[in-house]
Each structure stands twice: as structure tokens, then as C-alpha cells.
Design a protein around this motif. Structure first.
Motif, PDB file in Angstrom:
ATOM      1  N   ALA A 115       0.835  -1.201   0.000  1.00 27.05           N
ATOM      2  CA  ALA A 115       0.000   0.000   0.000  1.00 27.05           C
ATOM      3  C   ALA A 115       0.869   1.250   0.000  1.00 27.05           C
ATOM      4  O   ALA A 115       0.582   2.224  -0.706  1.00 27.05           O
ATOM      5  CB  ALA A 115      -0.931  -0.009   1.211  1.00 27.05           C
ATOM      6  N   GLU A 116       1.948   1.221   0.775  1.00 27.70           N
ATOM      7  CA  GLU A 116       2.830   2.384   0.868  1.00 27.70           C
ATOM      8  C   GLU A 116       3.592   2.617  -0.426  1.00 27.70           C
ATOM      9  O   GLU A 116       3.716   3.753  -0.895  1.00 27.70           O
ATOM     10  CB  GLU A 116       3.806   2.193   2.027  1.00 27.70           C
ATOM     11  N   LEU A 117       4.094   1.551  -1.030  1.00 24.80           N
ATOM     12  CA  LEU A 117       4.909   1.693  -2.237  1.00 24.80           C
ATOM     13  C   LEU A 117       4.073   2.035  -3.463  1.00 24.80           C
ATOM     14  O   LEU A 117       4.527   2.772  -4.348  1.00 24.80           O
ATOM     15  CB  LEU A 117       5.681   0.395  -2.491  1.00 24.80           C
TER      16      LEU A 117
ATOM     17  N   THR B 142       4.402   9.493  -4.690  1.00 30.98           N
ATOM     18  CA  THR B 142       4.481   9.709  -6.133  1.00 30.98           C
ATOM     19  C   THR B 142       5.336   8.629  -6.789  1.00 30.98           C
ATOM     20  O   THR B 142       6.315   8.899  -7.493  1.00 30.98           O
ATOM     21  CB  THR B 142       5.057  11.100  -6.436  1.00 30.98           C
ATOM     22  N   ASP B 143       4.971   7.405  -6.551  1.00 31.05           N
ATOM     23  CA  ASP B 143       5.503   6.222  -7.221  1.00 31.05           C
ATOM     24  C   ASP B 143       4.309   5.328  -7.519  1.00 31.05           C
ATOM     25  O   ASP B 143       3.173   5.652  -7.170  1.00 31.05           O
ATOM     26  CB  ASP B 143       6.530   5.484  -6.341  1.00 31.05           C
ATOM     27  N   GLY B 144       4.559   4.187  -8.109  1.00 26.31           N
ATOM     28  CA  GLY B 144       3.472   3.260  -8.360  1.00 26.31           C
ATOM     29  C   GLY B 144       2.416   3.850  -9.270  1.00 26.31           C
ATOM     30  O   GLY B 144       2.711   4.421 -10.327  1.00 26.31           O
TER      31      GLY B 144
ATOM     32  N   GLY C 215       2.234   1.223 -13.474  1.00 25.00           N
ATOM     33  CA  GLY C 215       2.968   1.717 -12.314  1.00 25.00           C
ATOM     34  C   GLY C 215       3.197   0.634 -11.270  1.00 25.00           C
ATOM     35  O   GLY C 215       4.220   0.640 -10.578  1.00 25.00           O
ATOM     36  N   VAL C 216       2.260  -0.303 -11.158  1.00 20.55           N
ATOM     37  CA  VAL C 216       2.435  -1.439 -10.239  1.00 20.55           C
ATOM     38  C   VAL C 216       3.623  -2.283 -10.687  1.00 20.55           C
ATOM     39  O   VAL C 216       4.466  -2.697  -9.870  1.00 20.55           O
ATOM     40  CB  VAL C 216       1.152  -2.289 -10.192  1.00 20.55           C
TER      41      VAL C 216
END
Length: 625
Positions: A161-163, A168-170, A410-411
Motif C-alpha cells: 500500500a505504501e509503495l 508519487t511512485d506506483g 505503475g504497479v
């Protein structure tokens, strides 16, 4: 029936409201940008809501009521996620990564958000990309269970969830920022320019220029798609816009339905490489590499020209060999183009603004403004206000279909980078002993084509850039050249079965077999396979060097492409013998592999010139004698 009609009217109104609100938000980002995380979260889930609105389930019978409930729930839940992120944005922007706790609302947003994005991906591009994303997501959980090189500790649900969705990633990373900061403005320009008559002008110019040439029906498709590609990086939009005119003319000129559809499909696919507005992958590349988009566009100019030059030569040789493809005069009902030439002011102004050093979004907005004004200057090209509303809807629809897959990719990017998958692939190549540059390039081509068989271009490029580019750079390849190399072959995803979206769109217009059309289009694409080797060998082709170096590098690439086309067709002023065909293949490979202006390159040019003199001058004299 009345209830169904009322629902459809209400649904169209909802879709229109969401589209206007979404487009207005993205335009406002240029003048008063929100914070990156706030803008990305709004963009991703508004686009998700629009996918549900624009692509409702088509269930029939009693199931249609269940479909409506699912569609409404999809829109409502997407908007709820937008609201939840807006409420949590202050905390998310100020929290310390991997230090502050992950709250239950964060887990909820992660699980619900991914579920919505995945369904939007399934509706917009199908199961192929979704399957890849799910495999990577499973790898994030099951990393400890993999043996050997593929093993890594894996991610817990809070860590995921955090990553993936709390910074502004993922899903809010480089793909989202590229869509907001680059892609939207060019999609808007392409939609305005097309709807106000510019797209039709390009097609008519192509018909005027090529219709009377040998094989003019297919050449019309190539030139029209290249011109249309300059203002629209969407291969599907290119196929449908130009194909409705060119495919019927090609079939009436002697081409089979599959040949006509395949020609249009591969021609439109090249539009993703055609500056100034390339495909979405080029904007993502600029964001990933941290370089101005104009640098990407300039570097792609000569390879894009080589792409269309190669297709033009192979179409010309096929037409001369088979005798089909000439356009009958009665098919040339082309409206006058001179009274419409003022419409070209929009793309000219956009290109000039880019060259002048202004940002890509600013150049696109300048082009859009002129595209709105220029048609009003003459009564024959004026449009009505309803067309502007159609432009807003078209822009929102295109952005939604682009943005949902980008968010899902992005995942993949998070899992690939956090698990060091790219570095593991470099290590794997080393273990295989592939420190040979050309063998590694061939492996990269194979990987890109395999990915392209199931993924859209941008998804294939992003995964390819993560996996193959580090390995190529480790062998001394320039970073920009390595990325463009991967992009070039991933572009072929649009015509490579089983997921060949351009081939399917063209087949629908031609009423041909979709898979056969894809195979024929992929066969046509073989003529451009050598082009990327040219800029790997000679970076001057990417506009890096003196004017003389660029000119000689480009000339060598075009000459190699010509020889490769002659080899593939086996015809040049008559059928080639086996030694002649082999000579052209050898000359082409030598021109591509040997560095420009070295002794080997000069020998290759000399061999090519001797072959051409033989075919055009000496052999005809021997035959007549």
C-alpha cells in the motif's frame, strides 16, 4: 423501453459532466498546478470513473440491470476514492516513508483502488495487460517462495500500500505525471485539430501527392498515416481516421482485404514514432529519463523517417512486381486543398514553439489555440460549437483509455525496481555469456516482441525499459539509444497477434480476418527491423553530432533500409537471382553494423553502389544483348 431510454439519457449526461470536469481540471494544471500527489490521485481515479462511464458492460437480457448496477458502482466508488484521497492528502504529503504507520484507510484505498483500476484496464485494453500486472503483483507477495536468482523478501500488504499508492511512485508515479504534464496537452491538440478539419486535410494531401504513383493506393495510406501521426500519437485513432478512406481504395485497386488492412495498420503504427507528437511511450520516456521531450522528438526524427521510407520502398517494389495497387481516376474525388491550407498553421506553430525552446505543454496549447482560431478565418472551414463539445468528450475518452493502463503499469514498475528484477536480468545475461552486444540486442528484440504480443505499446516499453535497457547500457549503449531501441520494437505490439489493436481496428474496417491481418502486418514490419541497429551503431542518427555526421549516418541508414527491402521482396527491375538477393542482404547488414565513415562502411557503400549499377545499367544490357 422508456425506462431504458431514460437511463441512457441520464448516463450520457453523467458521462458528459465527468468529462468536462476532468478536462477542465487537467487544463487548470498548466496555469495553477496542484501538488503532484493530489493531481495524480485525482487524475487516476477520475480517469477510472470515465472508463466505467465510457465503456459500460454490454450484457443483454435481464443481466443488463446487473450490468448497470456494476457500472454505476464503478463510477461511484471511483469518485469515492477521489474524495478519500482528497481528504487524506495533507497527511500523505507530510508523512515519513517507512516510518509513519500505514492506517486502515490506506489499506482500503490500496485494495479498492487497485480493484477499480484493474477492472478499468480490463475494459479498456483487455485481459493481456491485466494478466501481466497480476503476475507482478503475485510476485510481490510470493517473492520468498521463488528459487535462486528470482527470490526476494516480498512485500506485505501495508508495504505494498505504501509503495504503490501513498506517494508519487506506483500508480501515481512517472506514468501518471507523464499523462498529466505531457500526454493530455497533445491529446487535446490532436482532438481539436482533427475535429476542426486538419485530419481530413492531411488525408487529402496524401491522396493528392501519391494517388497517381505506382502502387498509389498503398502509398496514400503510408503518407496519410505519417502526416496524421504528426498530430496524433494514437495508433488506433490513426487507423480509424485514415483507414476509413484508404482501405476501401486499396481493396478496389487490387489488394486483398488482409493486405489493405495490414498496410493501414503498420502505417498507423509508425505514427507512434513520428515527431512532433509521438505516442504515449515517448512522453513516459522523457519523464523517466528526465530530459526535455523535444530531445526525444528530435532523436526519433530520422528513425521515424527510415520507418516510413522502408515501408514506402517495400510497397513500391511489391506494386511493381505484382502490378496491383494503382488508383483508378474515378476514385480520386478529392476536395480542393488550397482553400484549407491555413489549417496547417496549428501544427506549424506548435513545431515552431517547440523548436524555439518552449515547453512541450506550452507548445501544444499554442497549437490548440491556433487550431481553434484558424478554421474560422474562412467560411468553408468554419465549425459549430457542438464540435467543440465533441472535442472535450473525445479528449476525456482518449485520456481515460490511456491513463488506466498507465496507472496499472505503475504497479509493474514498483515491483520490478523494488525487487531488483532489472539488475537480476543483467546478471542473468552475464551468466549466459551474452557480453556480445549484437546477441544481447537480438535477445532484447525477442523479449520486446514477445511482450508486444500481449501488451499495448506503452506497457511493453515500460517493462522493456526496466528489463532490457540496463543490460544494454552495461554493454556500452547510450541511454537514449537503448530506450529508443526498445521503444521501436515495442511499437510493433500494435500489429503483433494475439493483441494487435491496430490490426483489429483495420480488419474491422476492411471486414477481413483479424489474426490473418495481424500476421500480414507483422510480415510487412520485417522491412524496418534493421533500422534501430543503425542508431545503436551510430548515435549521430539520433541528432547527436555535427551536421555532416548526421547526414552521412542518415544516408547510410536509408541505403541499408533500401537494400533490406530489395532483399525481402527479391525484385528490382525484375526478379533477383539468389546471389543478387544475398548480395543486397549482405550489403544491408554491413551498412548497419559497421560504424559510419570507417573503412568497412566505405566498402559496404561501394558494394551497394556496384549492386545498383549492375541491376540498373549492366544487367539490362546483357539481357538485351
Amino acid at each position: 423501453m422508456r425506462k431504458i431510454s431514460n437511463f441512457d439519457t441520464w448516463w450520457r449526461a453523467l458521462r458528459a459532466v465527468l468529462s468536462v470536469f476532468y478536462v477542465a481540471f487537467l487544463v487548470a494544471q498548466f496555469f495553477h498546478p496542484a501538488s503532484p500527489l493530489a493531481a495524480a490521485s485525482f487524475h487516476v481515479f477520475m480517469a477510472t470513473a470515465l472508463v466505467f462511464a465510457w465503456t459500460p458492460l454490454a450484457w443483454e437480457g435481464r443481466a443488463r440491470y446487473a450490468a448497470r448496477i456494476i457500472d454505476i458502482a464503478g463510477v461511484a466508488l471511483s469518485l469515492m476514492v477521489v474524495a478519500l484521497y482528497a481528504g487524506e492528502i495533507f497527511r500523505l504529503e507530510r508523512r515519513f516513508e517507512m516510518i509513519d504507520p500505514v492506517l486502515p484507510v490506506d489499506i482500503l484505498l490500496h485494495v479498492l483502488g487497485l480493484a477499480l483500476i484493474f477492472e478499468a484496464v480490463r475494459r479498456s485494453v483487455g485481459w493481456s495487460l491485466l494478466a501481466v500486472v497480476l503476475i507482478f503483483l503475485a510476485y510481490a507477495y510470493l517473492g520468498p517462495w521463488f528459487p535462486g536468482l528470482m527470490q526476494f523478501p516480498g512485500f506485505s500488504l501495508p508495504t505494498q500500500a505504501e509503495l504503490i499508492g501513498m506517494k508519487t511512485d506506483g500508480i501515481f508515479g512517472v506514468t501518471a505525471s507523464a499523462a498529466i504534464n505531457f500526454v493530455f496537452y497533445f491529446v487535446l491538440f490532436g482532438s481539436v485539430f482533427t475535429i476542426t478539419g486538419g485530419g481530413q486535410l492531411f488525408i487529402d494531401l496524401a491522396m493528392r501527392a501519391t494517388a497517381r504513383l505506382k502502387g498509389g493506393a498503398a502509398k496514400m495510406s503510408l503518407v496519410g498515416s505519417a502526416l496524421f501521426g504528426m498530430v496524433s500519437g494514437s495508433a488506433i485513432a490513426n487507423t480509424t481516421s485514415t483507414g476509413v478512406l484508404t482501405i476501401p481504395i486499396m481493396t478496389r485497386s487490387g489488394y486483398s482485404k488482409e493486405q489493405a488492412a495490414a498496410t493501414e495498420a503498420i502505417a498507423s503504427t509508425g505514427g507512434q514514432l513520428m515527431p512532433p507528437i509521438m505516442g504515449v511511450a515517448a512522453f513516459v520516456m522523457a519523464d523517466m529519463l528526465g530530459i526535455p521531450y523535444i530531445t526525444i522528438a528530435a532523436a526519433a526524427l530520422i528513425p521515424a523517417a527510415a520507418f516510413y521510407f522502408a515501408l514506402y520502398i517495400i510497397v513500391d517494389l511489391r506494386a511493381r512486381k505484382s502490378g496491383v495497387g494503382d488508383v483508378a481516376p474515378e476514385l480520386l474525388e478529392i476536395p480542393p486543398v488550397i482553400p484549407r491550407l491555413h489549417l496547417l498553421a496549428a501544427p506549424v506553430a506548435m513545431i515552431a514553439t517547440l523548436i524555439a525552446g518552449y515547453s512541450a505543454p506550452y507548445a501544444a496549447l499554442v497549437g490548440t489555440a491556433i487550431a481553434l482560431v484558424a478554421p474560422v478565418l474562412r467560411r468553408s472551414t468554419r465549425y459549430n460549437l457542438s464540435q467543440l463539445f465533441e472535442t472535450v468528450l473525445d479528449t476525456a475518452r482518449q485520456m481515460a483509455w490511456i491513463s488506466a493502463p498507465l496507472a496499472a503499469v505503475g504497479v509493474v514498475m514498483v515491483v520490478a525496481t523494488q525487487s531488483n528484477l532489472a539488475l537480476k536480468f543483467v546478471s542473468l545475461l552475464s551468466d549466459m555469456g551474452t557480453d556480445n552486444l549484437y546477441l544481447s540486442l537480438l535477445l532484447a528484440i525477442f523479449g520486446c516482441i514477445i511482450m508486444g504480443m500481449g501488451l499495448p505499446t506503452v506497457a511493453a516499453y515500460i517493462i522493456g525499459s526496466l528489463v532490457f535497457v540496463p543490460a544494454l547500457m552495461d554493454l556500452g549503449v547510450d541511454r537514449l539509444a537503448a530506450n529508443l531501441f526498445v521503444l521501436y520494437y515495442c511499437v510493433l505490439s500494435m500489429v503483433t497477434p494475439p493483441v494487435a489493436l491496430c490490426s483489429y481496428a483495420a480488419a474491422g474496417i476492411a471486414k477481413s480476418d483479424a489474426n490473418r491481418t495481424g500476421l500480414v502486418a507483422f510480415g510487412y514490419s520485417l522491412v524496418i527491423f534493421l533500422v534501430p541497429f543503425g542508431f545503436i551503431k551510430d548515435p549521430a542518427v539520433l541528432w547527436q553530432g555535427s551536421a555532416f555526421q548526421i547526414a552521412t549516418g542518415a544516408a547510410g541508414m536509408l541505403l541499408a533500409t533500401f537494400c533490406w527491402a530489395v532483399f525481402l521482396i527479391g525484385w528490382l527491375r525484375g526478379n533477383l537471382s539468389l546471389p543478387e538477393r544475398g548480395g543486397f542482404a549482405l550489403a544491408s547488414l554491413a551498412l548497419v553494423i559497421t560504424p559510419t565513415l570507417t573503412a568497412g562502411w566505405v566498402i559496404s557503400v561501394t558494394l551497394t553502389c556496384l549492386l545498383l549499377v549492375w541491376r540498373f545499367a549492366l544487367r539490362p544490357r546483357l539481357v538485351t544483348a
